[in-house]
Design an enzyme around this catalytic site. Structure first.
Site, PDB file in Angstrom:
ATOM      1  N   LYS A  34       0.849  -1.208   0.000  1.00 21.89           N
ATOM      2  CA  LYS A  34       0.000   0.000   0.000  1.00 21.89           C
ATOM      3  C   LYS A  34       0.876   1.247   0.000  1.00 21.89           C
ATOM      4  O   LYS A  34       1.737   1.436   0.858  1.00 21.89           O
ATOM      5  CB  LYS A  34      -0.921   0.017   1.221  1.00 21.89           C
ATOM      6  CG  LYS A  34      -1.907   1.190   1.195  1.00 21.89           C
ATOM      7  CD  LYS A  34      -2.911   1.104   2.309  1.00 21.89           C
ATOM      8  CE  LYS A  34      -2.450   1.752   3.589  1.00 21.89           C
ATOM      9  NZ  LYS A  34      -2.285   3.213   3.538  1.00 21.89           N
ATOM     10  N   ASP A  61      -3.419   4.304  -1.939  1.00 19.96           N
ATOM     11  CA  ASP A  61      -4.324   4.809  -0.894  1.00 19.96           C
ATOM     12  C   ASP A  61      -4.386   6.334  -1.013  1.00 19.96           C
ATOM     13  O   ASP A  61      -3.874   7.063  -0.174  1.00 19.96           O
ATOM     14  CB  ASP A  61      -3.800   4.369   0.479  1.00 19.96           C
ATOM     15  CG  ASP A  61      -4.809   4.617   1.591  1.00 19.96           C
ATOM     16  OD1 ASP A  61      -5.963   4.950   1.293  1.00 19.96           O
ATOM     17  OD2 ASP A  61      -4.420   4.464   2.770  1.00 19.96           O
ATOM     18  N   LYS A  63      -7.169   8.144  -1.164  1.00 13.50           N
ATOM     19  CA  LYS A  63      -8.350   8.677  -0.455  1.00 13.50           C
ATOM     20  C   LYS A  63      -8.922   9.876  -1.204  1.00 13.50           C
ATOM     21  O   LYS A  63      -8.988  11.001  -0.696  1.00 13.50           O
ATOM     22  CB  LYS A  63      -8.003   9.067   0.969  1.00 13.50           C
ATOM     23  CG  LYS A  63      -7.601   7.888   1.839  1.00 13.50           C
ATOM     24  CD  LYS A  63      -7.498   8.290   3.299  1.00 13.50           C
ATOM     25  CE  LYS A  63      -7.145   7.122   4.199  1.00 13.50           C
ATOM     26  NZ  LYS A  63      -5.784   6.619   4.056  1.00 13.50           N
ATOM     27  N   ASP A  66     -13.193  14.862  -4.286  1.00 13.55           N
ATOM     28  CA  ASP A  66     -13.139  16.121  -5.030  1.00 13.55           C
ATOM     29  C   ASP A  66     -14.394  16.183  -5.893  1.00 13.55           C
ATOM     30  O   ASP A  66     -15.266  15.306  -5.789  1.00 13.55           O
ATOM     31  CB  ASP A  66     -11.845  16.165  -5.876  1.00 13.55           C
ATOM     32  CG  ASP A  66     -11.350  17.591  -6.092  1.00 13.55           C
ATOM     33  OD1 ASP A  66     -12.184  18.461  -6.442  1.00 13.55           O
ATOM     34  OD2 ASP A  66     -10.144  17.837  -5.931  1.00 13.55           O
ATOM     35  N   THR A 117     -10.111   5.041  10.822  1.00 12.01           N
ATOM     36  CA  THR A 117      -9.995   4.284  12.080  1.00 12.01           C
ATOM     37  C   THR A 117      -9.345   5.104  13.198  1.00 12.01           C
ATOM     38  O   THR A 117      -9.290   4.667  14.336  1.00 12.01           O
ATOM     39  CB  THR A 117      -9.200   2.965  11.860  1.00 12.01           C
ATOM     40  OG1 THR A 117      -8.082   3.251  11.015  1.00 12.01           O
ATOM     41  CG2 THR A 117     -10.063   1.921  11.208  1.00 12.01           C
ATOM     42  N   ARG A 208       2.798   0.249  10.892  1.00 14.36           N
ATOM     43  CA  ARG A 208       3.867   0.301  11.880  1.00 14.36           C
ATOM     44  C   ARG A 208       4.187  -0.998  12.617  1.00 14.36           C
ATOM     45  O   ARG A 208       5.369  -1.264  12.862  1.00 14.36           O
ATOM     46  CB  ARG A 208       3.595   1.454  12.859  1.00 14.36           C
ATOM     47  CG  ARG A 208       3.794   2.801  12.175  1.00 14.36           C
ATOM     48  CD  ARG A 208       3.105   3.943  12.879  1.00 14.36           C
ATOM     49  NE  ARG A 208       1.658   3.861  12.754  1.00 14.36           N
ATOM     50  CZ  ARG A 208       0.813   4.753  13.217  1.00 14.36           C
ATOM     51  NH1 ARG A 208       1.279   5.809  13.868  1.00 14.36           N
ATOM     52  NH2 ARG A 208      -0.485   4.613  13.035  1.00 14.36           N
TER      53      ARG A 208
END
Ligand code: C5P
Length: 233
Positions: A34, A61, A63, A66, A117, A208
């Site tokens: 990703k 990703d 996101k 617009d 999240t 992470r």
């Protein structure tokens, strides 16, 4: 499908070479790479093309949110890069339909971001929403059905409800994954890999806990192992 193919690694690193280094360490312990906003603006778009050309699965990703014309054209460009997955904010059907037009003729799968999240009930109230995170996620998951999207991004905490409301033919992709004992960081609605899979997630997005581990390959392998046991349970 092997358990490791359900593991999406979030390459949230400063430079493409940092990402290449992680990819070579993790190898086939994960199935999708990703590339998000941090890396996209430091050469990540070229890296996405390079990985897709090499036959790897790439998740852009971006996101997107617009006006429809911009979303349609951006989606067309991302589809042409050879990406497998793209995120679009799933706040409204107009935006999602624009992305559907943009991906026509490609194999790009479109995923709607329901509620990040990192947001909890107080954050939604601040935005003016009277819905709880779970209610808003469910509302937006149903909107994506109207738009014809392939799936949603949602936390493990909402996965079971989404699966029940929308049936089995669509994808639930779950970030906010924290193996037991790892740092939660800025995430709010977290879940362990095993619990997220048991709740109905098809793919897990993990950043992470893998990228900052002393041994990223071992961390990825352990999560893939959890996915495998949860699916066979
Ligand atoms: O490091 P961590 O595992 O928290 O990374 C989660 C990844 O998933 C990040 O790249 C983040 O941008 C992404 N993501 C998320 N929540 C969403 C959508 C995407 O955390 N709703």
């Amino acid at each position: 499908m092997k358990a490791s193919e359900r593991l999406i690694v979030a390459l949230d690193v400063p430079e493409p070479d940092d990402a290449r280094n992680l990819i070579s360490k993790i190898g086939d312990h994960a199935g999708v790479w990703k590339i998000g906003l941090e890396l996209l603006f430091s050469g990540g778009a070229d890296l996405a093309c390079e990985l897709a050309d090499a036959g790897q699965k790439v998740f852009v990703d971006a996101k997107l949110l617009d006006i429809p014309n911009t979303v349609e054209r951006a989606t067309e460009n991302i589809a042409a890069m050879g990406a497998t997955f793209l995120t679009v904010h799933g706040h409204d059907v107009k935006t999602m339909k624009a992305a559907m037009r943009g991906r026509e003729g490609s194999n790009l799968k479109l995923l709607s971001v329901t509620v990040l999240t990192s947001l909890d009930a107080a954050d939604l109230e601040e935005q003016g929403s009277r819905m709880s995170p779970a209610e808003l996620v469910l509302h937006r998951a149903k909107l994506r059905q109207e738009a014809g999207f392939d799936g949603v991004i949602a936390s493990g905490q909402e996965a079971a409800q989404i699966r029940e409301a929308t049936g089995s033919d669509f994808l639930i992709i779950t970030p906010g994954i924290r193996p037991s004992g790892t740092d939660v960081g800025d995430q709010a609605r977290v879940m362990t890999p095993a619990r997220a899979i048991a709740a109905g997630a098809d793919y897990l997005v993990v950043g992470r806990p893998i990228t900052q581990a002393d041994d990223p390959a071992a961390a990825a392998a352990a999560i893939a192992g959890e996915i495998e046991s949860a699916r066979s349970a």
